[in-house]
Motif scaffolding. Structure first.
Motif, short mmCIF file in Angstrom:
data_model
loop_
_atom_site.label_atom_id
_atom_site.label_comp_id
_atom_site.label_asym_id
_atom_site.label_seq_id
_atom_site.Cartn_x
_atom_site.Cartn_y
_atom_site.Cartn_z
N LEU A 1 -0.23 16.37 -1.87
CA LEU A 1 -1.03 16.33 -3.73
C LEU A 1 -0.37 17.20 -3.62
CD1 LEU A 1 -2.82 15.80 -5.56
CD2 LEU A 1 -4.26 17.04 -4.34
N GLY A 2 -0.13 18.47 -3.09
CA GLY A 2 0.43 19.39 -3.23
C GLY A 2 2.07 19.87 -3.70
N LEU A 3 2.71 18.15 -2.68
CA LEU A 3 4.65 18.13 -3.67
C LEU A 3 4.12 17.02 -4.99
CD1 LEU A 3 6.18 16.45 -0.42
CD2 LEU A 3 6.35 18.88 -1.44
N MET A 4 2.89 16.20 -5.18
CA MET A 4 3.16 15.73 -6.54
C MET A 4 2.95 17.13 -7.56
SD MET A 4 0.67 13.29 -5.35
CE MET A 4 -0.37 12.87 -7.50
N TRP A 5 2.27 18.38 -7.45
CA TRP A 5 2.07 19.31 -7.70
C TRP A 5 3.48 20.07 -8.22
CZ3 TRP A 5 -3.09 22.38 -9.29
CH2 TRP A 5 -4.00 21.11 -9.08
N VAL A 6 3.96 19.92 -7.55
CA VAL A 6 4.98 21.22 -7.77
C VAL A 6 6.30 20.06 -8.45
CG1 VAL A 6 4.58 22.62 -5.96
CG2 VAL A 6 6.05 20.47 -4.98
N ALA A 7 6.84 18.61 -7.77
CA ALA A 7 7.46 17.69 -8.10
C ALA A 7 7.79 17.82 -9.74
CB ALA A 7 7.26 16.36 -8.04
N PRO A 8 8.93 17.86 -10.55
CA PRO A 8 9.33 17.83 -11.86
C PRO A 8 8.23 16.58 -12.35
CG PRO A 8 11.22 18.54 -10.22
CD PRO A 8 10.42 18.13 -9.49
N TRP A 9 7.88 17.07 -13.83
CA TRP A 9 7.37 15.60 -14.81
C TRP A 9 8.36 14.64 -14.67
CZ3 TRP A 9 9.63 14.11 -18.65
CH2 TRP A 9 10.28 14.76 -19.69
N HIS A 10 9.63 14.98 -14.55
CA HIS A 10 10.72 13.80 -15.07
C HIS A 10 11.02 13.30 -13.47
CE1 HIS A 10 13.42 16.75 -14.27
NE2 HIS A 10 13.80 16.17 -13.30
N TRP A 11 10.21 13.01 -12.57
CA TRP A 11 9.88 12.52 -11.06
C TRP A 11 9.02 11.40 -10.98
CZ3 TRP A 11 12.52 16.01 -7.01
CH2 TRP A 11 14.12 16.66 -6.68
N THR A 12 8.91 10.81 -12.05
CA THR A 12 7.79 9.35 -11.90
C THR A 12 7.78 8.51 -10.96
OG1 THR A 12 8.56 7.90 -13.27
CG2 THR A 12 7.20 9.65 -14.69
N TRP A 13 8.89 8.59 -10.33
CA TRP A 13 8.40 7.36 -9.60
C TRP A 13 8.96 7.97 -7.96
CZ3 TRP A 13 11.78 9.69 -5.09
CH2 TRP A 13 12.94 10.13 -5.49
N LEU A 14 8.58 9.43 -7.36
CA LEU A 14 7.92 10.59 -6.43
C LEU A 14 7.25 10.93 -6.87
CD1 LEU A 14 8.61 11.61 -3.90
CD2 LEU A 14 9.63 14.20 -5.56
N ILE A 15 6.80 10.88 -7.88
CA ILE A 15 4.85 10.73 -8.04
C ILE A 15 4.17 9.51 -7.85
CG2 ILE A 15 2.89 11.44 -9.72
CD1 ILE A 15 4.98 13.55 -10.72
N ALA A 16 4.50 8.22 -8.54
CA ALA A 16 3.91 7.23 -7.94
C ALA A 16 4.34 7.35 -6.49
CB ALA A 16 4.79 6.18 -8.70
N ALA A 17 5.21 7.16 -5.42
CA ALA A 17 5.40 6.90 -4.88
C ALA A 17 4.19 7.84 -3.86
CB ALA A 17 6.61 7.52 -3.90
N LEU A 18 4.17 9.30 -3.83
CA LEU A 18 3.43 10.18 -3.18
C LEU A 18 1.64 9.28 -3.09
CD1 LEU A 18 5.06 13.39 -4.05
CD2 LEU A 18 4.64 12.31 -2.20
N SER A 19 1.29 8.80 -4.68
CA SER A 19 -0.21 8.75 -5.38
C SER A 19 -0.57 7.26 -4.72
CB SER A 19 -0.43 8.35 -6.52
OG SER A 19 -0.23 9.37 -7.43
N ALA A 20 0.51 6.27 -4.37
CA ALA A 20 0.54 5.28 -3.19
C ALA A 20 0.21 5.16 -1.52
CB ALA A 20 1.71 4.06 -3.56
N TRP A 21 1.07 6.89 -1.50
CA TRP A 21 0.78 6.78 -0.06
C TRP A 21 -0.17 7.61 -0.09
CZ3 TRP A 21 0.55 11.82 2.46
CH2 TRP A 21 0.57 11.44 4.00
#
Length: 71
Positions: A1-21
């Motif tokens: 969750l912490g990585l999702m908060w600090v990831a740049p907003w335009h890295w939607t693929w990373l946020i989606a992958a972390l959410s699924a995980w």
């Protein structure tokens, strides 16, 4: 969750992958720790997620309500 908060907003693929995980990891971890059948774990997970959603919604609603009343 912490990585999702600090990831740049335009890295939607990373946020989606972390959410699924996060969504997929919790039932696996619950089954390893508490044991039981897949159905029991699914039920525990569903109840936990429902309580989480209600708690987050109440917190957001309360914050917006108090902020609009006070300001």
């Amino acid at each position: 969750l912490g990585l999702m908060w600090v990831a740049p907003w335009h890295w939607t693929w990373l946020i989606a992958a972390l959410s699924a995980w996060l969504v997929g990891y919790l039932p696996v971890a619950m089954r390893r720790v508490y044991g039981g059948s897949r159905k029991a774990t699914a039920l525990r997970w569903a109840v936990l997620m429902a309580v989480y959603v209600v708690t987050v919604a109440a917190t957001i609603f309360g914050t917006v309500f108090v902020t609009t009343i006070v300001i």
